[in-house]
Design an enzyme around this catalytic site. Structure first.
Site, PDB file in Angstrom:
ATOM      1  N   HIS A 100       0.820  -1.211   0.000  1.00 51.06           N
ATOM      2  CA  HIS A 100       0.000   0.000   0.000  1.00 51.06           C
ATOM      3  C   HIS A 100       0.854   1.261   0.000  1.00 51.06           C
ATOM      4  O   HIS A 100       0.392   2.327   0.425  1.00 51.06           O
ATOM      5  CB  HIS A 100      -0.953  -0.015   1.190  1.00 51.06           C
ATOM      6  N   LYS A 142      -2.295  -2.218  -7.453  1.00 48.36           N
ATOM      7  CA  LYS A 142      -2.864  -1.041  -6.797  1.00 48.36           C
ATOM      8  C   LYS A 142      -2.384   0.218  -7.503  1.00 48.36           C
ATOM      9  O   LYS A 142      -2.961   0.625  -8.498  1.00 48.36           O
ATOM     10  CB  LYS A 142      -2.547  -1.080  -5.310  1.00 48.36           C
TER      11      LYS A 142
END
Length: 558
Positions: A345, A377
């Site tokens: 992340h 992501k």
């Protein structure tokens, strides 16, 4: 079975002439199968099944597995009984009384079959073999999820590459704003990435063709892994189908191969890391979240020469907390451990070239032993990877089943990921716009009392505190306001900390979108009387503090 033998011995030529020890050895599958063909004896057999005798594997008992011999036909021959192949034994009348007596034997409660075992066998198969009721078991497991409000519902969200952050639902004519995607920088719809993928498909087709070892290795994998190794300043990198697989395969392989290895794992680690450690079958120690004192105490209790792996994340996706990476590396060096850092992340969004949080501190990348990241992501594609020393990467490549026995990523996916990685090594535009959108959303929600868990990252956790309320809030946002924010419940977060997880992207950095979300959240919090900032502060939870991201002017295009 002993009772049947004793009662029938006076009348049945089979029982009376047979060797008692042979009968006892046959008191299992062989005798039961033959008895099941007898229209009288078969009615007594369910009683034997209810007593729990193991007759399914050709053994005399559960505790002492002895092969059963001789066969029923052999005993018939020794007893001088013929016509044993007929469907009705010629001595059935003689044994009927014993069989009927056996059927009246009471069955104690502790011997009753579990509810998942069907009692009605409908005459199919051996009468002593219970049937497991699979569907009932499945339903009961699902019922548990419904009762604790952790059952997961999927929303049909179709993100539009040229209209993002808009998507349509099942009806292509609908439009909703997507506020919870992990495509953090909108790279999935970036023109440069789409064009690169289209061109690759035209040249190389849609599939990989095999595993990396068999027809699935190509120039696209070589280039992508070289780019990722360069990104993290490591000698080598290895690409997997997802970062879940990368974490699981790497941790489990290291744990199995390092002698007497022990893991020290942050209590908030992702399921992929937890599962990888579990699959290694190694000893593990859980340390308190981001707690250096607790981690050092646990490290100090271990022999210096014992292999140790400290597994943790840089940005924790449900809270936005950031790990003290440099300090953990200090402890690893002091106590002879290696570090396993999940930057899933963070890659793309942090650091001068998007290498993650570790890149923001000069010299820190080289101190982390193993870095894992995702291509799904910030890079807008799919896949995961590790970056580490050449020898470690080669060992994982050679030994990890999760890498060896799976099809390689398709060429166009690797080309798209490579294009995104290289683009974000030099472009700060996406990072700056995202941070501005995050700062604006956090500030706007704070002004109306929406309790956003305080952090200095791109994660915006709007706290609800109840699974049912979180689902109601999410549904209301979608159906009443055309805003999609997924509710996050147990087991992803602990019970009582349920939330809506908002992730602003560069495309949300407009006055229209920020105000649209703010108005909708205010309405939903009022509608369901959800606690605001003051309610969470009374519980000692840090909410409402503004993050340090700079604010840029609003963009004027979607």
């Amino acid at each position: 079975m002993e009772r049947v033998v004793k009662l029938a011995a006076k009348h049945c030529p089979f029982v009376s002439k047979a060797d008692p020890s042979a009968l006892r050895r046959m008191a299992g599958a062989g005798l039961i199968r033959a008895g099941a063909r007898c229209p009288v004896v078969r009615h007594a057999l369910p009683v034997a099944a209810a007593t729990g005798a193991d007759v399914s594997r050709g053994f005399k008992s559960d505790s002492k597995q002895m092969a059963m011999e001789p066969s029923l036909d052999e005993i018939h021959l020794k007893a001088g009984v013929v016509n044993t192949g007929s469907r009705t034994c010629r001595h059935a009348d003689a044994v009927k009384a014993a069989a009927e007596a056996a059927t009246t034997t009471p069955v104690t409660k502790k011997h009753q079959m579990p509810k998942h075992y069907a009692s009605d066998l409908n005459g199919v198969g051996p009468a002593t073999t219970p049937r497991f009721d699979y569907d009932t078991f499945y339903r009961e497991e699902l019922d548990k999820k419904h009762r604790d409000k952790s059952y997961r519902y999927f929303n049909n969200i179709n993100r539009l590459a040229k209209e993002y952050p808009l998507a349509h639902l099942a009806d292509p004519n609908t439009r909703v704003e997507v506020w919870c995607s992990n495509d953090y920088l909108n790279m999935g719809g970036h023109k440069k990435i789409r064009e690169a993928m289209h061109q690759c498909i035209e040249t190389y087709g849609g599939g990989a063709g095999g595993t990396r070892n068999i027809a699935g290795h190509n120039q696209h994998a070589v280039r992508l892994e070289k780019s990722l190794a360069d990104l993290h300043q490591k000698p080598a990198a290895l690409v997997f189908g997802s970062c879940y697989v990368a974490n699981d395969a790497t941790l489990s392989t290291l744990g199995r191969k390092l002698p007497n290895c022990i893991f020290l794992s942050d209590e908030m680690n992702h399921a992929s890391m937890i599962n990888g450690i579990r699959n290694s079958r190694c000893e593990k120690i859980i340390f308190k979240h981001n707690d250096l004192v607790d981690l050092e105490a646990k490290l100090a209790s271990l022999p210096l020469n014992r292999p140790k792996i400290i597994a943790f994340e840089s940005v924790y996706s449900m809270s936005g907390n950031v790990a003290p990476i440099s300090e953990i590396c200090d402890l690893a060096k002091k106590y002879g451990a290696i570090t396993f850092l999940d930057e899933v992340h963070a890659v793309g969004m942090y650091g001068p070239r998007g290498a993650g949080v570790a890149e923001e501190t000069p010299g820190l990348l080289s101190r982390v032993d193993i870095i894992t990241g995702t291509l799904a992501k910030s890079y807008g594609c799919v896949g995961g990877y590790i970056a580490a020393s050449s020898t470690l990467v080669d060992m994982i490549r050679s030994l990890a089943p999760g890498f060896i026995f799976t099809t390689s990523l398709p060429p166009h996916v690797m080309v798209g990921a490579l294009t995104a990685v290289e683009h974000l090594k030099v472009s700060n535009v996406e990072r700056e716009q995202q941070r501005s959108a995050v700062r604006r959303v956090k500030q706007s929600l704070s002004e109306i009392g929406i309790p956003v868990l305080s952090n200095d990252t791109h994660i915006v956790p709007a706290m609800v505190g109840d699974a049912h309320l979180a689902k109601l809030a999410s549904d209301s946002l979608l159906h009443d306001h055309n805003i999609y924010v997924q509710s996050i419940n147990f087991p992803t977060v602990s019970v009582g900390t349920e939330r809506l997880r908002i992730t602003p992207t560069p495309a949300h950095n407009t006055e229209h979108y920020v105000q649209s979300l703010t108005n909708a959240m205010n309405d939903v919090w009022s509608k369901f009387n959800i606690n605001r900032i003051d309610g969470w502060e009374k519980r000692g939870i840090d909410v409402g503090r503004l993050c340090k991201f700079p604010v840029l002017p609003f963009t004027t295009t979607h």
